[in-house]
Design a protein around this motif. Sequence first.
Motif, short mmCIF file in Angstrom:
data_model
loop_
_atom_site.label_atom_id
_atom_site.label_comp_id
_atom_site.label_asym_id
_atom_site.label_seq_id
_atom_site.Cartn_x
_atom_site.Cartn_y
_atom_site.Cartn_z
N LYS A 299 -8.15 -13.03 -4.54
CA LYS A 299 -6.87 -12.88 -5.24
C LYS A 299 -5.62 -13.17 -4.55
O LYS A 299 -5.12 -14.12 -5.07
N ILE A 300 -5.46 -12.55 -3.52
CA ILE A 300 -4.25 -12.28 -2.63
C ILE A 300 -4.48 -13.76 -1.80
O ILE A 300 -3.20 -14.54 -1.77
N LEU B 259 0.99 -12.89 -7.23
CA LEU B 259 0.21 -13.95 -8.20
C LEU B 259 1.21 -14.79 -8.96
O LEU B 259 0.86 -15.68 -9.60
N ALA C 241 6.51 -11.42 -5.17
CA ALA C 241 5.75 -10.43 -4.25
C ALA C 241 7.07 -9.87 -3.36
O ALA C 241 7.93 -10.44 -3.28
N ASN D 242 2.14 -7.18 -2.67
CA ASN D 242 1.81 -6.61 -3.81
C ASN D 242 1.65 -7.50 -4.73
O ASN D 242 1.42 -8.77 -4.61
N THR D 243 0.95 -7.10 -5.79
CA THR D 243 0.23 -8.12 -6.96
C THR D 243 1.13 -9.09 -7.45
O THR D 243 0.77 -10.26 -7.81
N SER E 189 1.99 0.13 -4.35
CA SER E 189 1.58 0.80 -5.53
C SER E 189 2.74 0.78 -6.57
O SER E 189 2.68 0.94 -7.89
#
Length: 267
Positions: free
Chosen positions: A12-13, A123, A127, A119-120, A172
């Motif tokens: 994913k990353i 996507l 980020a 961080n997510t 987080s």
Amino acid sequence: MPHKIAVLGTGKIGEALLGGMLRAGRSASDLLVTVRREERAQALRARHGVEVVTNAEAAKTAGTLILAVKPQDMPTLLEELAPHTPADRLVISAAAGITTAFVESRLTPGTPVVRVMPNTPALVDEAMSVISGGTHAGERHLARTEDIFNGVGKTMRLPETQQDAATALSGSGPAYFYFLVEAMTDAGILLGLPRDKAHDLIVQAAIGASVMLRDSGEHPVTLREAVTSPGGTTISAIRELENHGVRAALIAAIEAARDRSRALAQP
Ligand SMILES: NC(=O)c1ccc[n+]([C@@H]2O[C@H](COP(=O)([O-])OP(=O)(O)OC[C@H]3O[C@@H](n4cnc5c(N)ncnc54)[C@H](OP(=O)(O)O)[C@@H]3O)[C@@H](O)[C@H]2O)c1
């Protein structure tokens, strides 16, 4: 140092970074990726037109190696890379909790290593990637890392000693906002709103507040006071948040995340 960039462990990353580099104008022929499964290789070739190689080939051919496997897969990956990685390669590790010292100790002495915690929202190109240099990483290595991660959002340099704190806040961080949205949606339903309408109202409030925070230059207290009129609705809600210790809960929660990040980093 060869100019090619390789993403090792393109999940994913890794794929988000690949997309960011292509959109930033890098040619697919300057990029290499590695994977563990053939179907993943086919998908990446089809979507991005990149060459899929072995980890050893990537280490021999690319000047910059971005390690994007899960933390538990890092020891195996580093074992595979070590015999093929000359000390002039820039090694960027995006694995949560893996220290630069851990990576350095498994590669040729003198190899420049940079640790990055994205961080997510990578996507969706929003980020925050926190960057720390290892023992042999100089300004040009940090600048090259920033250049790559700026393709999927913003970057910030911090000393590695503050990576656990940054993980607790920014790694987080998106989850805390999702949690808040979930709770606010429940409140909307309690008040009789349909779930989808409540969701849309809250998401737009979150986007609006985020843009105000980012672009106005105002302190969050000033922005909140602007919505908090005397005897009004907002102050009634704020009193309940304070009564229920929400501020203290957030401070304790983020401290717990920092402590957990520290514990996970222990070998
Ligand atoms: N996702 C996030 O929000 C986030 C945020 C910050 C940091 N990170 C860090 O980024 C790293 C990647 O996370 P992710 O969510 O992108 O994980 P992911 O989707 O599982 O991607 C990792 C990929 O690496 C592949 N892989 C594992 N070992 C390999 C090897 N030896 N050679 C080649 N490929 C290998 C895996 O193959 P398989 O498909 O076969 O498993 C998988 O496709 C993690 O270390 C994580 O701590 C992630």
